[in-house]
Design a protein around this motif. Structure first.
Motif, PDB file in Angstrom:
ATOM      1  N   VAL A 223       0.812  -1.224   0.000  1.00 46.85           N
ATOM      2  CA  VAL A 223       0.000   0.000   0.000  1.00 46.85           C
ATOM      3  C   VAL A 223       0.844   1.271   0.000  1.00 46.85           C
ATOM      4  CG1 VAL A 223      -2.045  -1.038   1.019  1.00 46.85           C
ATOM      5  CG2 VAL A 223      -0.221  -0.214   2.518  1.00 46.85           C
ATOM      6  N   GLY A 224       2.153   1.132  -0.249  1.00 46.80           N
ATOM      7  CA  GLY A 224       2.987   2.315  -0.431  1.00 46.80           C
ATOM      8  C   GLY A 224       3.359   3.069   0.823  1.00 46.80           C
ATOM      9  N   LEU A 225       3.517   2.378   1.942  1.00 48.18           N
ATOM     10  CA  LEU A 225       3.897   3.039   3.182  1.00 48.18           C
ATOM     11  C   LEU A 225       5.419   3.039   3.343  1.00 48.18           C
ATOM     12  CD1 LEU A 225       1.291   1.594   5.720  1.00 48.18           C
ATOM     13  CD2 LEU A 225       1.092   3.603   4.245  1.00 48.18           C
ATOM     14  N   THR A 226       5.929   4.034   4.058  1.00 47.95           N
ATOM     15  CA  THR A 226       7.353   4.071   4.372  1.00 47.95           C
ATOM     16  C   THR A 226       7.660   3.069   5.482  1.00 47.95           C
ATOM     17  OG1 THR A 226       7.130   5.772   6.080  1.00 47.95           O
ATOM     18  CG2 THR A 226       7.393   6.532   3.800  1.00 47.95           C
TER      19      THR A 226
ATOM     20  N   GLU B 259       6.293   4.343   8.769  1.00 49.83           N
ATOM     21  CA  GLU B 259       4.830   4.233   8.819  1.00 49.83           C
ATOM     22  C   GLU B 259       4.412   2.789   9.071  1.00 49.83           C
ATOM     23  OE1 GLU B 259       3.782   7.963   5.799  1.00 49.83           O
ATOM     24  OE2 GLU B 259       3.863   5.907   5.046  1.00 49.83           O
TER      25      GLU B 259
ATOM     26  N   HIS C 161       2.359  10.776  11.308  1.00 53.47           N
ATOM     27  CA  HIS C 161       2.529   9.564  10.492  1.00 53.47           C
ATOM     28  C   HIS C 161       1.190   8.850  10.288  1.00 53.47           C
ATOM     29  CE1 HIS C 161       6.796   9.498   9.808  1.00 53.47           C
ATOM     30  NE2 HIS C 161       7.104   9.531  11.100  1.00 53.47           N
TER      31      HIS C 161
ATOM     32  N   ASN D  24      -0.896  10.567   7.741  1.00 52.97           N
ATOM     33  CA  ASN D  24      -0.401  10.274   6.396  1.00 52.97           C
ATOM     34  C   ASN D  24      -0.864   8.901   5.932  1.00 52.97           C
ATOM     35  OD1 ASN D  24       0.935  12.720   6.287  1.00 52.97           O
ATOM     36  ND2 ASN D  24       2.890  11.886   6.991  1.00 52.97           N
ATOM     37  N   VAL D  25      -0.837   7.933   6.861  1.00 58.13           N
ATOM     38  CA  VAL D  25      -1.289   6.577   6.524  1.00 58.13           C
ATOM     39  C   VAL D  25      -2.779   6.589   6.178  1.00 58.13           C
ATOM     40  CG1 VAL D  25      -1.674   4.257   7.438  1.00 58.13           C
ATOM     41  CG2 VAL D  25       0.483   5.444   7.909  1.00 58.13           C
TER      42      VAL D  25
ATOM     43  N   GLU E 195      -4.501   9.001   4.912  1.00 60.60           N
ATOM     44  CA  GLU E 195      -4.683   9.605   3.595  1.00 60.60           C
ATOM     45  C   GLU E 195      -4.291   8.642   2.482  1.00 60.60           C
ATOM     46  OE1 GLU E 195      -2.520  13.238   3.532  1.00 60.60           O
ATOM     47  OE2 GLU E 195      -3.712  14.193   5.134  1.00 60.60           O
ATOM     48  N   LYS E 196      -3.196   7.914   2.660  1.00 62.65           N
ATOM     49  CA  LYS E 196      -2.736   6.980   1.639  1.00 62.65           C
ATOM     50  C   LYS E 196      -3.718   5.832   1.417  1.00 62.65           C
ATOM     51  CE  LYS E 196       2.255   7.782   2.181  1.00 62.65           C
ATOM     52  NZ  LYS E 196       3.567   7.170   2.544  1.00 62.65           N
ATOM     53  N   LEU E 197      -4.355   5.368   2.506  1.00 65.83           N
ATOM     54  CA  LEU E 197      -5.249   4.219   2.407  1.00 65.83           C
ATOM     55  C   LEU E 197      -6.708   4.610   2.272  1.00 65.83           C
ATOM     56  CD1 LEU E 197      -2.581   2.899   3.438  1.00 65.83           C
ATOM     57  CD2 LEU E 197      -4.021   1.221   4.598  1.00 65.83           C
TER      58      LEU E 197
END
Length: 310
Positions: free
Chosen positions: A248-251, A254, A284, A287-288, A290-292
């Motif tokens: 899912v593109g997390l750092t 994160e 963090h 941000n997670v 928003e990404k998901l």
């Protein structure tokens, strides 16, 4: 009882658990105010009756800062929720009220002296909560969570003002009306939230069924089908969680924080273990979200543990 049963069915919904706490104190307060004080009762003594009636109101007023601190993660309220309330609301009432009454036997004087510090501190808390809400959502005032927490704040204002009401001898009828109207507002908000989350859950189940050509299945059938599919893969929930976490593109940071959230740790504990600030942890997490495309921790974990197809 419904809220308790709902929470037992959704134990990950900590927000609702804190709401059940509000209901508990509301019920205690209403019962105590309904029965006491009554000079016609042979026992307990009148001073004990006053202590029970006002004490239940104080407990309810003392709980609301903790509710906002935990349910809405307003970290700036931590000191007041854990230390300020016991020092400036509960302790003055517990010491000054009975001490003053035993000293001169005048219940009105005892109430006046026992209420002055809690009444003043209650007004300070209302201001601090409002400032904490604005500080948390100042960058995104359009966030629906801002409107939700603001509505709850307005509904809780009468509860928080109970020491103030008691100090100025405001009659029980308007006091009870204000506090119970606030309770109704919060209940409506929770019902609305429950309906929205149930619809989202059902929509996800329908999408899962549609992928297999079974759009007419009932909700229970869909859940059973989903469980069978997971079992058939031989992948445990923890393994599936890790697989989805990597897609899912997390750092790396994160991912570490999401794993800690999944284990049930608070932002404070996560910050301590990772040697970062609570504000950084909160950033963090946002941000997670928003990404998901999720809005809370429950939706986040549901997505990673079940709904994501990897």
């Amino acid at each position: 009882m419904y809220q308790i049963f709902y929470y037992l069915g959704h134990p990950q919904d900590k927000h609702r658990l804190y709401y059940v706490g509000l209901l508990f104190f509301l019920i205690l307060k209403n019962i105590a105010s309904g029965f006491f004080p009554d000079p016609n009762l042979p026992s307990p003594s009148l001073v004990v009756q006053y202590a029970i009636a006002y004490g239940m109101g104080f407990l309810m007023g003392a709980y609301f800062p903790y509710y906002f601190y935990k349910a809405f993660e307003l970290a700036r309220l931590r000191w007041h929720a854990l230390y300020g309330v016991p020092l400036f609301i509960l302790l003055p009432f517990a010491i000054i009220f009975p001490g003053k009454f035993l000293f001169d036997g005048n219940i009105d004087t005892a109430i006046n002296y026992g209420m002055v510090i809690p009444a003043g501190y209650a007004l300070i808390l209302l201001f601090l909560i409002q400032q904490s809400i604005q500080a948390k959502y100042k960058k995104d005032i359009q966030d629906r969570r801002f409107f939700e927490v603001t509505a709850v704040y307005l509904a809780v204002v009468p509860w928080a003002s109970l020491p103030f009401f008691a100090f100025f001898r405001i009659h029980q009828v308007p006091e009870a009306l204000l506090t119970n109207v606030g309770f109704i507002v919060i209940t409506v908000l929770f019902i609305r939230r429950s309906i929205r989350e149930s619809r989202q859950e059902y929509d996800k189940l329908l999408k899962l069924a549609s992928a297999n050509g079974n759009e007419s299945l009932s909700k229970l059938d869909l859940i059973e089908q989903m469980i069978r599919q997971l079992e058939a893969t031989g992948i445990s929930p923890s393994q599936r969680f890790e697989i989805n976490l990597g897609t899912v593109g997390l750092t790396a940071r994160e991912k570490d924080i999401v794993r800690q959230v999944r284990s049930g740790k608070t932002y404070k504990l996560i910050a301590d273990e990772l040697y970062i600030s609570e504000r950084t942890v909160s950033k963090h997490i946002q941000n997670v979200f928003e990404k998901l495309g999720v809005s809370n921790r429950v939706e986040l974990l549901n997505r990673l543990e079940i709904w994501e197809n990897g």
